[in-house]
Design a protein around this motif. Sequence first.
Motif, mmCIF file in Angstrom:
data_model
loop_
_atom_site.group_PDB
_atom_site.id
_atom_site.type_symbol
_atom_site.label_atom_id
_atom_site.label_comp_id
_atom_site.label_asym_id
_atom_site.label_seq_id
_atom_site.Cartn_x
_atom_site.Cartn_y
_atom_site.Cartn_z
ATOM 1 N N ASN A 44 -3.701 10.939 -9.811
ATOM 2 C CA ASN A 44 -2.860 10.222 -10.774
ATOM 3 C C ASN A 44 -1.703 9.554 -10.042
ATOM 4 O OD1 ASN A 44 -0.643 9.888 -12.912
ATOM 5 N ND2 ASN A 44 -2.409 10.495 -14.146
ATOM 6 N N VAL A 45 -1.472 8.269 -10.326
ATOM 7 C CA VAL A 45 -0.450 7.513 -9.589
ATOM 8 C C VAL A 45 0.933 7.656 -10.214
ATOM 9 C CG1 VAL A 45 -2.185 5.850 -8.847
ATOM 10 C CG2 VAL A 45 -0.835 5.369 -10.903
ATOM 11 N N GLY A 46 1.023 8.211 -11.436
ATOM 12 C CA GLY A 46 2.319 8.334 -12.101
ATOM 13 C C GLY A 46 2.731 7.029 -12.765
ATOM 14 N N GLU A 47 3.775 7.106 -13.570
ATOM 15 C CA GLU A 47 4.255 5.913 -14.263
ATOM 16 C C GLU A 47 4.772 4.892 -13.265
ATOM 17 O OE1 GLU A 47 7.450 4.607 -17.749
ATOM 18 O OE2 GLU A 47 7.242 6.705 -17.161
ATOM 19 N N GLY A 48 4.213 3.668 -13.331
ATOM 20 C CA GLY A 48 4.616 2.615 -12.403
ATOM 21 C C GLY A 48 4.109 2.832 -10.983
ATOM 22 N N GLY A 49 3.292 3.874 -10.769
ATOM 23 C CA GLY A 49 2.829 4.183 -9.416
ATOM 24 C C GLY A 49 3.825 4.993 -8.628
ATOM 25 N N SER A 50 4.693 5.733 -9.324
ATOM 26 C CA SER A 50 5.803 6.440 -8.671
ATOM 27 C C SER A 50 5.344 7.539 -7.717
ATOM 28 C CB SER A 50 6.727 7.043 -9.738
ATOM 29 O OG SER A 50 6.005 7.929 -10.579
ATOM 30 N N LEU A 51 4.103 8.017 -7.865
ATOM 31 C CA LEU A 51 3.632 9.094 -6.995
ATOM 32 C C LEU A 51 3.015 8.571 -5.703
ATOM 33 C CD1 LEU A 51 2.029 11.465 -9.670
ATOM 34 C CD2 LEU A 51 4.341 11.502 -8.718
ATOM 35 N N LEU A 52 2.970 7.254 -5.539
ATOM 36 C CA LEU A 52 2.462 6.649 -4.307
ATOM 37 C C LEU A 52 3.604 5.940 -3.586
ATOM 38 C CD1 LEU A 52 -0.901 5.024 -5.509
ATOM 39 C CD2 LEU A 52 -0.535 7.312 -4.557
ATOM 40 N N SER A 53 3.446 5.747 -2.296
ATOM 41 C CA SER A 53 4.445 4.993 -1.528
ATOM 42 C C SER A 53 4.275 3.497 -1.799
ATOM 43 C CB SER A 53 4.276 5.265 -0.034
ATOM 44 O OG SER A 53 3.063 4.689 0.438
ATOM 45 N N GLY A 54 5.259 2.715 -1.321
ATOM 46 C CA GLY A 54 5.180 1.275 -1.529
ATOM 47 C C GLY A 54 3.940 0.665 -0.897
ATOM 48 N N GLY A 55 3.615 1.094 0.306
ATOM 49 C CA GLY A 55 2.431 0.575 0.978
ATOM 50 C C GLY A 55 1.150 0.968 0.273
ATOM 51 N N GLU A 56 1.093 2.195 -0.236
ATOM 52 C CA GLU A 56 -0.093 2.656 -0.955
ATOM 53 C C GLU A 56 -0.268 1.881 -2.260
ATOM 54 O OE1 GLU A 56 -0.029 7.291 0.669
ATOM 55 O OE2 GLU A 56 0.967 6.741 -1.207
ATOM 56 N N ARG A 57 0.832 1.626 -2.964
ATOM 57 C CA ARG A 57 0.748 0.835 -4.193
ATOM 58 C C ARG A 57 0.255 -0.571 -3.891
ATOM 59 N NH1 ARG A 57 5.720 3.467 -5.362
ATOM 60 N NH2 ARG A 57 6.911 1.622 -4.734
ATOM 61 N N GLN A 58 0.737 -1.131 -2.773
ATOM 62 C CA GLN A 58 0.335 -2.492 -2.424
ATOM 63 C C GLN A 58 -1.158 -2.561 -2.102
ATOM 64 O OE1 GLN A 58 1.126 -5.584 -3.153
ATOM 65 N NE2 GLN A 58 3.147 -5.343 -2.200
ATOM 66 N N ARG A 59 -1.696 -1.527 -1.466
ATOM 67 C CA ARG A 59 -3.135 -1.500 -1.170
ATOM 68 C C ARG A 59 -3.952 -1.421 -2.465
ATOM 69 N NH1 ARG A 59 -4.121 2.084 4.357
ATOM 70 N NH2 ARG A 59 -1.985 2.000 5.132
ATOM 71 N N VAL A 60 -3.472 -0.638 -3.431
ATOM 72 C CA VAL A 60 -4.152 -0.587 -4.736
ATOM 73 C C VAL A 60 -4.149 -1.974 -5.375
ATOM 74 C CG1 VAL A 60 -4.077 0.368 -7.075
ATOM 75 C CG2 VAL A 60 -3.592 1.839 -5.119
ATOM 76 N N SER A 61 -3.014 -2.665 -5.281
ATOM 77 C CA SER A 61 -2.896 -3.993 -5.875
ATOM 78 C C SER A 61 -3.852 -4.984 -5.212
ATOM 79 C CB SER A 61 -1.447 -4.488 -5.743
ATOM 80 O OG SER A 61 -1.304 -5.777 -6.267
ATOM 81 N N ILE A 62 -3.969 -4.910 -3.879
ATOM 82 C CA ILE A 62 -4.866 -5.819 -3.156
ATOM 83 C C ILE A 62 -6.323 -5.493 -3.481
ATOM 84 C CG2 ILE A 62 -5.666 -6.500 -0.862
ATOM 85 C CD1 ILE A 62 -2.760 -6.075 0.081
ATOM 86 N N ALA A 63 -6.659 -4.199 -3.558
ATOM 87 C CA ALA A 63 -8.018 -3.806 -3.948
ATOM 88 C C ALA A 63 -8.349 -4.320 -5.346
ATOM 89 C CB ALA A 63 -8.154 -2.287 -3.895
ATOM 90 N N ARG A 64 -7.376 -4.266 -6.241
ATOM 91 C CA ARG A 64 -7.562 -4.771 -7.602
ATOM 92 C C ARG A 64 -7.839 -6.273 -7.582
ATOM 93 N NH1 ARG A 64 -3.060 -2.517 -11.297
ATOM 94 N NH2 ARG A 64 -1.729 -3.923 -10.114
ATOM 95 N N ALA A 65 -7.081 -7.002 -6.754
ATOM 96 C CA ALA A 65 -7.281 -8.448 -6.650
ATOM 97 C C ALA A 65 -8.622 -8.778 -6.003
ATOM 98 C CB ALA A 65 -6.136 -9.066 -5.850
ATOM 99 N N LEU A 66 -9.011 -8.009 -4.996
ATOM 100 C CA LEU A 66 -10.313 -8.231 -4.351
ATOM 101 C C LEU A 66 -11.456 -7.982 -5.335
ATOM 102 C CD1 LEU A 66 -9.611 -6.558 -0.895
ATOM 103 C CD2 LEU A 66 -10.413 -8.916 -1.201
#
Length: 571
Positions: free
Chosen positions: A458-480
């Motif tokens: 679970n990433v938490g609200e707004g992705g708070s349980l992940l680091s900034g870099g980890e959130r960005q990788r999720v975002s790029i995977a979503r775009a891909l």
Amino acid sequence: MIHMLLRVLGHEYARTMRRAMALMTITATAEGLSYALLVPVLRALLGGSPADAWPWLVAFGAAVAAYAVLRYTSDLSGMRVGTTMLRGMYHRLGEHLARLPIGWYDAGRVGEVSVMAGRGLLAAMSVAAHLLAPFVSAVVTPLTVVAVMLVFDWRMGLAALAGVPVVAAIQWWTVRSTAATDAERHQRDHEASGRVIEYLQAQPVLRAGGRTTERFTLLDDSLRGMQRASRRTVLAALPGVVGLTVVVQALFTVLLVLGAYLVLGGNIGAAEVLTILVLAARCADPLLSLSDIGGKLRGARSELDRLDQVLRTDPLPEPAEPIEPAGHDLELASVTFRHGDRTVFDDVSLSVPQGRRLAVVGPSGAGKSTLLQVLARFYDVDAGAVRMGGVDVRAIDTKVLMERIAIVFQHVYLFDGTIEENVRLGRPGATEAEVRAAATAARLDEVIERLPGGWETNVGEGGSLLSGGERQRVSIARALLKDAPVVLLDEVTSALDPVNEAAVHEGIERLMAGRTVVLVAHRMRTVQRADRVVFLDGGRIVEEGTHDELLRRGGRYAGFWEVSHHEAAPG
């Protein structure tokens, strides 16, 4: 109030609400009419033949039973309408908010909408499910009883009818006198809620600076302000409450004196007068409840008013006859865009051929991120046109436009759910193999492997349980995974550590391959790979060309490049 409620509900639910209100009115009328049977019952009981009351008692019992069935059906209908409407209103509000321009969402409004989505919709449900039936009963039942009085004795009926405009005038005056204080109380309540949230969020900073005392003062001041506003609201409503009580009691006294006069004069029987007085006493309770119900309705009205204002805000218009773009090249043609009083773009023109990359650089506040938002039609421009495939984006169906654009923001927001759920937002119908391939391309698989929950983390609200870099990788995977032909990137590596920056760059390169790309960047590593660069400042394009061309010119871009390299060099 009723008109506003129906407008907020919209056509789909307004019809259902009208049917429920009709049933409430019938129920309240039936209650008043059932009291009319008390006249023959009491006349028989107080007359020479008490046994004659039995048929009327049976009729009265049947009328009460019929009213009970109607009341149960009416209340159940109100509850069902309220709960159904609440679910539907969440959908309606969400769909409307999704079509509003991004510029509508300033910092204060986001918090206001979040409160409105809770209090506003619950207020609408409360009116439908809990307040409307008592209000209709408090108005219709006494009016029905007055009509019954007119039938049995016109003089007593007229005396009761004379009190109707007085009660209405008191209610109208109370609403007018409390309108300003109600608005102030809501404002103070909103301010106090904001202070509480601010105080909680600022704890680390306040404790580090030893400034908790001052912050307590600000919070206490806002709470005292809310207390004073609540006191003023009560004082403003108090004359109406007292006035209504005095009028109801005075009206009953008038009916008592008039009835006694008529009985002593032989113009009416004692049983009829007693019955009318019983009916009048029965009217007192719903009339007196108008004060309490009115206060609750005023509170609900203020919430409905704010909800109504949001729903009446014009969304971005949809084309009557949408046009499909033939390609995926992008163009800004003499675009002028204003945000409030500030001109963000002034006659800006640029083009991005299909499959090419455009980098946008410039100082902070130059409008770089806004440029991406204009391309994605988060705003409509004030002059000129934004085109995709030669078609004005205003002529493209919004759903079609969004399907063709993938956006990776600098500040990534993830929904409270699992990593897989957040990646699948790019294309919900994707296969498991496609999701895994997108994660691998974004180097998100490295993150998933070291997390105990893997894909189910679970990433938490707004992705708070992940680091900034980890959130960005999720975002790029979503775009891909979305696999859109147009990609908009907004400074996606500006706040990442070297390890995450390298991983994100690798993912970005895969994302940009073969697509039309507009990227905003401060880091020159990405800019160098662009086919063309524009330097934006003061609402205009100051320089434009390839990376090498702009360096040779020695202008603003060259200075920007030199400063960036100097900052990146080891000290």
